[in-house]
Design a protein around this motif. Structure first.
Motif, PDB file in Angstrom:
ATOM      1  N   ALA A  10       1.055   9.365  -5.744  1.00 19.94           N
ATOM      2  CA  ALA A  10       1.440  10.758  -5.513  1.00 19.94           C
ATOM      3  C   ALA A  10       2.364  11.272  -6.618  1.00 19.94           C
ATOM      4  CB  ALA A  10       2.112  10.899  -4.156  1.00 19.94           C
ATOM      5  N   LEU A  22      -5.502   0.503  -4.895  1.00 18.28           N
ATOM      6  CA  LEU A  22      -5.624   0.798  -3.469  1.00 18.28           C
ATOM      7  C   LEU A  22      -7.005   0.445  -2.929  1.00 18.28           C
ATOM      8  CD1 LEU A  22      -3.674   4.159  -3.291  1.00 18.28           C
ATOM      9  CD2 LEU A  22      -3.166   2.109  -1.954  1.00 18.28           C
ATOM     10  N   ARG A  40       0.836  -1.207   0.000  1.00 18.84           N
ATOM     11  CA  ARG A  40       0.000   0.000   0.000  1.00 18.84           C
ATOM     12  C   ARG A  40       0.871   1.259   0.000  1.00 18.84           C
ATOM     13  NH1 ARG A  40      -5.261  -0.320   0.513  1.00 18.84           N
ATOM     14  NH2 ARG A  40      -5.546   1.722   1.508  1.00 18.84           N
ATOM     15  N   ASN A  41       1.965   1.231   0.751  1.00 18.18           N
ATOM     16  CA  ASN A  41       2.873   2.390   0.767  1.00 18.18           C
ATOM     17  C   ASN A  41       3.468   2.635  -0.615  1.00 18.18           C
ATOM     18  OD1 ASN A  41       2.455   2.890   3.461  1.00 18.18           O
ATOM     19  ND2 ASN A  41       4.241   1.735   4.140  1.00 18.18           N
ATOM     20  N   TRP A  79       0.749   4.173  -2.750  1.00 18.29           N
ATOM     21  CA  TRP A  79       0.545   5.589  -2.424  1.00 18.29           C
ATOM     22  C   TRP A  79       1.667   6.459  -2.995  1.00 18.29           C
ATOM     23  CZ3 TRP A  79      -3.683   7.926  -1.294  1.00 18.29           C
ATOM     24  CH2 TRP A  79      -4.696   7.271  -0.611  1.00 18.29           C
ATOM     25  N   ASP A 104      -3.794   3.370 -10.004  1.00 19.58           N
ATOM     26  CA  ASP A 104      -3.256   3.220  -8.644  1.00 19.58           C
ATOM     27  C   ASP A 104      -4.371   3.287  -7.604  1.00 19.58           C
ATOM     28  OD1 ASP A 104      -0.718   3.140  -9.798  1.00 19.58           O
ATOM     29  OD2 ASP A 104      -0.379   5.285  -9.477  1.00 19.58           O
ATOM     30  N   VAL A 105      -5.322   4.176  -7.796  1.00 22.22           N
ATOM     31  CA  VAL A 105      -6.448   4.303  -6.863  1.00 22.22           C
ATOM     32  C   VAL A 105      -7.294   3.026  -6.889  1.00 22.22           C
ATOM     33  CG1 VAL A 105      -8.637   5.513  -6.476  1.00 22.22           C
ATOM     34  CG2 VAL A 105      -6.543   6.807  -6.878  1.00 22.22           C
TER      35      VAL A 105
END
Length: 190
Positions: free
Chosen positions: A116, A187, A108-109, A112, A183-184
């Motif tokens: 970003a 996630l 998850r990191n 993220w 990516d979203v």
């Protein structure tokens, strides 16, 4: 043999791995396209230069234009190079993960961080393309209230290179935004 809602069958495991591989392959293709469009934007912009003559009030004046004469065009070059480097790095990481048969997004990191970076670079590409579009529009129309003419008539090759570079810059921005959406989705599913 056990059965029930908590036990996965082999067919559902295979089906899940096929979906995982398709999304990973999609991620890889996105990165490759991002590298190609940002390198194309960079290449067309740094090859944008031309010399010619222009007539102002009957006087023939030599004109020379190069991408480095405009801060907006320099901005496109810098941001396109940064996006190309970021996308190439992500492409190499994704390809090595696929070769090791591991997921492209590791945690998850990691997701993220990629999200970003993709979003920041998408905004930067939109900003660079918008700034360059304003300068290019001024070059094409000239300044109507003064005697400055349309510079793209004598410098058509220069203006064409810049326009193609801006188009690739916008396309790269769209690809980065799509990658951020990807990516979203990752996630939200994990």
């Amino acid at each position: 043999m056990m059965s029930g809602p908590l036990v996965e069958t082999r067919s559902s495991q295979r089906k899940g791995s096929v979906v995982l591989r398709r999304s990973d392959l999609g991620h890889l293709v996105h990165r490759l396209l991002c590298v190609l469009t940002s390198v194309a934007a960079l290449s067309f912009m740094i090859t944008a230069k031309e010399a010619s003559t222009i007539s102002i009030y009957g006087f023939q004046l030599p004109v020379y234009s190069k991408w480095s004469f405009s801060h907006s065009f320099e901005y496109v070059v810098v941001i396109s190079a940064a996006v190309a480097a970021h996308s190439l790095l992500q492409l190499l990481i994704s390809a090595s993960s696929l070769l090791r048969k591991s997921p492209v997004i590791l945690s998850r990191n990691h997701a993220w961080l990629i999200f970003a970076a993709d979003q920041a670079f998408a905004y930067a590409m939109a900003s660079a393309a918008s700034a360059a579009t304003g300068v290019t529009n001024l070059n094409r129309t000239g300044i109507r209230h003064t005697a400055l003419p349309n510079f793209c008539k004598p410098l058509h090759s220069f203006c064409d290179h810049v326009a193609i570079s801006i188009a690739f810059t916008f396309f790269s921005c769209i690809l980065l935004a799509a990658s951020a959406v990807q990516d979203v989705i990752w996630l939200s599913n994990n």
